[in-house]
Design an enzyme around this catalytic site. Structure first.
Site, PDB file in Angstrom:
ATOM      1  N   HIS A 279       0.859  -1.190   0.000  1.00 31.23           N
ATOM      2  CA  HIS A 279       0.000   0.000   0.000  1.00 31.23           C
ATOM      3  C   HIS A 279       0.888   1.230   0.000  1.00 31.23           C
ATOM      4  O   HIS A 279       1.757   1.332   0.856  1.00 31.23           O
ATOM      5  CB  HIS A 279      -0.769   0.124   1.314  1.00 31.23           C
ATOM      6  CG  HIS A 279      -1.843  -0.868   1.528  1.00 31.23           C
ATOM      7  ND1 HIS A 279      -3.043  -0.504   2.080  1.00 31.23           N
ATOM      8  CD2 HIS A 279      -1.913  -2.178   1.300  1.00 31.23           C
ATOM      9  CE1 HIS A 279      -3.807  -1.579   2.190  1.00 31.23           C
ATOM     10  NE2 HIS A 279      -3.140  -2.604   1.723  1.00 31.23           N
ATOM     11  N   HIS A 322      -0.928  -0.142  12.097  1.00 31.10           N
ATOM     12  CA  HIS A 322       0.100   0.890  12.189  1.00 31.10           C
ATOM     13  C   HIS A 322      -0.103   1.832  13.357  1.00 31.10           C
ATOM     14  O   HIS A 322      -1.128   1.837  14.019  1.00 31.10           O
ATOM     15  CB  HIS A 322       0.242   1.651  10.856  1.00 31.10           C
ATOM     16  CG  HIS A 322      -0.862   2.600  10.504  1.00 31.10           C
ATOM     17  ND1 HIS A 322      -0.657   3.742   9.799  1.00 31.10           N
ATOM     18  CD2 HIS A 322      -2.181   2.574  10.768  1.00 31.10           C
ATOM     19  CE1 HIS A 322      -1.796   4.376   9.627  1.00 31.10           C
ATOM     20  NE2 HIS A 322      -2.733   3.701  10.200  1.00 31.10           N
ATOM     21  N   GLU A 328      -5.682  11.114  13.038  1.00 29.69           N
ATOM     22  CA  GLU A 328      -6.538  10.761  11.894  1.00 29.69           C
ATOM     23  C   GLU A 328      -7.981  10.866  12.366  1.00 29.69           C
ATOM     24  O   GLU A 328      -8.372  10.242  13.343  1.00 29.69           O
ATOM     25  CB  GLU A 328      -6.284   9.328  11.427  1.00 29.69           C
ATOM     26  CG  GLU A 328      -4.878   9.067  10.927  1.00 29.69           C
ATOM     27  CD  GLU A 328      -4.663   7.584  10.608  1.00 29.69           C
ATOM     28  OE1 GLU A 328      -5.607   6.778  10.775  1.00 29.69           O
ATOM     29  OE2 GLU A 328      -3.549   7.239  10.204  1.00 29.69           O
ATOM     30  N   HIS A 356      -3.632   1.025  15.570  1.00 27.34           N
ATOM     31  CA  HIS A 356      -4.923   0.693  14.970  1.00 27.34           C
ATOM     32  C   HIS A 356      -4.726  -0.205  13.759  1.00 27.34           C
ATOM     33  O   HIS A 356      -3.620  -0.413  13.298  1.00 27.34           O
ATOM     34  CB  HIS A 356      -5.733   1.940  14.635  1.00 27.34           C
ATOM     35  CG  HIS A 356      -5.055   2.907  13.714  1.00 27.34           C
ATOM     36  ND1 HIS A 356      -3.946   3.616  14.061  1.00 27.34           N
ATOM     37  CD2 HIS A 356      -5.338   3.285  12.443  1.00 27.34           C
ATOM     38  CE1 HIS A 356      -3.571   4.395  13.065  1.00 27.34           C
ATOM     39  NE2 HIS A 356      -4.390   4.210  12.061  1.00 27.34           N
TER      40      HIS A 356
HETATM   41 FE   LIG Z   1      -4.409   5.092  10.156  1.00 20.90          FE
END
Ligand SMILES: [Fe+2]
Length: 423
Positions: A279, A322, A328, A356
């Protein structure tokens, strides 16, 4: 509409209202007054300097006296709380009550004090009626407005923008606006206290893709004429004030400059992604950034997760586990209407470096997945994320809100141990 972001735009609703050879003629045509609105200090370098010259029926001075204005939910109460560390989530708030956009604003939290010109705030509105002869102006920073339910007609000093779910409105500091709704409406409102939002750099992507300036639309000049009393509500250093104004503030007949409100359709975003494995970081989907001190560490980045193909091979396709250096804050602007966090109008927070990822069920499904066929992601819904380098403080309102999901975050606590020594 005028297309293009940050350019030197000009617009006039009456012929000859816009002076061509100077900004400040002794007697502007049609008996108008010339007034400059600065979005930045006079001496900010030219490439970041933002101002607009307006030619209007009455100058903005026709207002006052100012009095304090109390708002129970749209405020700086988050400053009382410690920076949040836990994963937090909120279901969509109910579309109820009798309130306009301004009444219906509530602050989830933020960082910093706008009086110090550093930080951000995250709000949400629920509005059931239009603002009736009242307008709002934010002296503290740019506002990013993303409706998730109901189209809005936003009258601004420079003209009107219609913004529907899946689109955003960028309302710059010091531009007065008023919001008309067409029924129960809800959406997100983000505020950056420092530098203005700008288009992010493309780096090695080159000259094209991601956010394109030509997809931003500024309004055409459109003036109203009335001599009635209007209420102007202004936010200065986080404090709200209000005053009466003689006549509508939306009386600008012509304008020119580079401080303008914009509309942007998130569907115009051109995503770039992995075409083999792994990703890229979600920052690749950044639409707008409000920079801070260190290049790349921003007061706020608005990220959109657009509809796109995942064609990766031998890759764990769900979001990886991560601990990210940034706050966020995620929301869903188009998608199903459900009473849960991962639904249109829901909101969830991942504080900086708070671990998370996805729940165990998603891990199991991914491990059991067969072939690596291309998959279309984001069909039928659009998620967005506000990232900030600042940790976020949550307001007492957000913690006590009936739509907060107190169990949010528990789903990622129990992940099966799958370790085995392989030969
Ligand atoms: Fe995140």
């Amino acid at each position: 509409m005028i297309r293009g972001f940050g350019g030197a735009h000009e617009s006039e609703a009456l012929e000859g209202a816009l002076p061509r050879d100077r900004n400040n003629p002794r007697a502007p045509k049609h008996g108008l007054y010339a007034e400059q609105i600065n979005g930045t200090s006079f001496t900010v370098p030219r490439h970041r300097n933002r101002r607009v010259w307006t030619y209007r029926i009455r100058p903005s001075t026709c207002v006052g006296p100012w009095r304090g204005y109390a708002h129970a939910t749209f405020n700086l109460a988050y400053l009382e709380a410690r920076p949040e560390i836990a994963l937090r989530g909120w279901r969509p708030p109910a579309l109820e009550g009798d309130r306009d956009f301004l009444d219906g604003l509530a602050t989830y939290g933020g960082a910093g004090d706008p009086a110090n010109r550093r930080g951000f705030a995250a709000h949400q509105y629920v509005a059931t009626r239009s603002m009736d002869r009242r307008a709002f102006v934010n002296h503290d920073g740019d506002l990013l407005l993303l409706p998730d339910t109901g189209a809005l007609r936003i009258r601004t000093e420079l003209g009107a923008l219609t913004v529907k779910p899946g689109e955003l409105a960028l309302l710059p500091r010091a531009i007065t606006f008023s919001v008309d709704v067409d029924g129960p409406s809800r959406g997100y409102l983000f505020e950056a206290y420092a530098r203005a939002f700008e288009l992010p750099e493309r780096g090695v992507i080159g000259a094209n893709a991601v956010t394109d300036a030509r997809h931003f639309e500024a309004p055409d000049a459109a003036f109203e004429e009335d001599d009635e009393a209007w209420e102007i509500v202004a936010k200065q250093g986080g404090a709200l004030h209000h005053a009466e104004r003689e006549g509508t503030p939306f009386d600008v007949v012509a304008w020119h400059g580079d401080l303008a409100p914009y509309r942007y359709d998130l569907a115009m975003f051109v995503p770039v992604g992995a075409i083999d494995r792994d990703h890229p970081d979600p920052s690749l989907f950044t639409v707008l950034s409000a920079p801070l001190d260190q290049p790349g560490e921003n007061t706020a980045d608005l990220v959109v997760f657009p509809e796109r193909w995942d064609v990766t091979e031998d890759t764990f396709r769900p979001p990886y586990f991560h601990k990210n250096a940034a706050t966020e804050l995620n929301g869903i602007v188009t998608g199903p209407d459900r009473d849960q966090v991962f639904a249109r109008g829901g909101l969830f927070l991942t504080p900086p470096h708070t671990p998370h990822g996805v729940p165990d069920g998603a891990v199991a499904r991914e491990l059991a997945r067969g072939e690596d066929a291309p998959k279309r992601l984001g069909v039928g819904e659009r998620w967005m994320q506000l990232e900030s380098t600042f940790p976020m403080h949550l307001s007492p309102w957000a913690m006590a809100a009936p739509h907060r999901d107190a169990t949010f975050g528990e789903a990622v606590r129990e992940i099966e141990k799958r370790f085995r020594r392989e030969v």
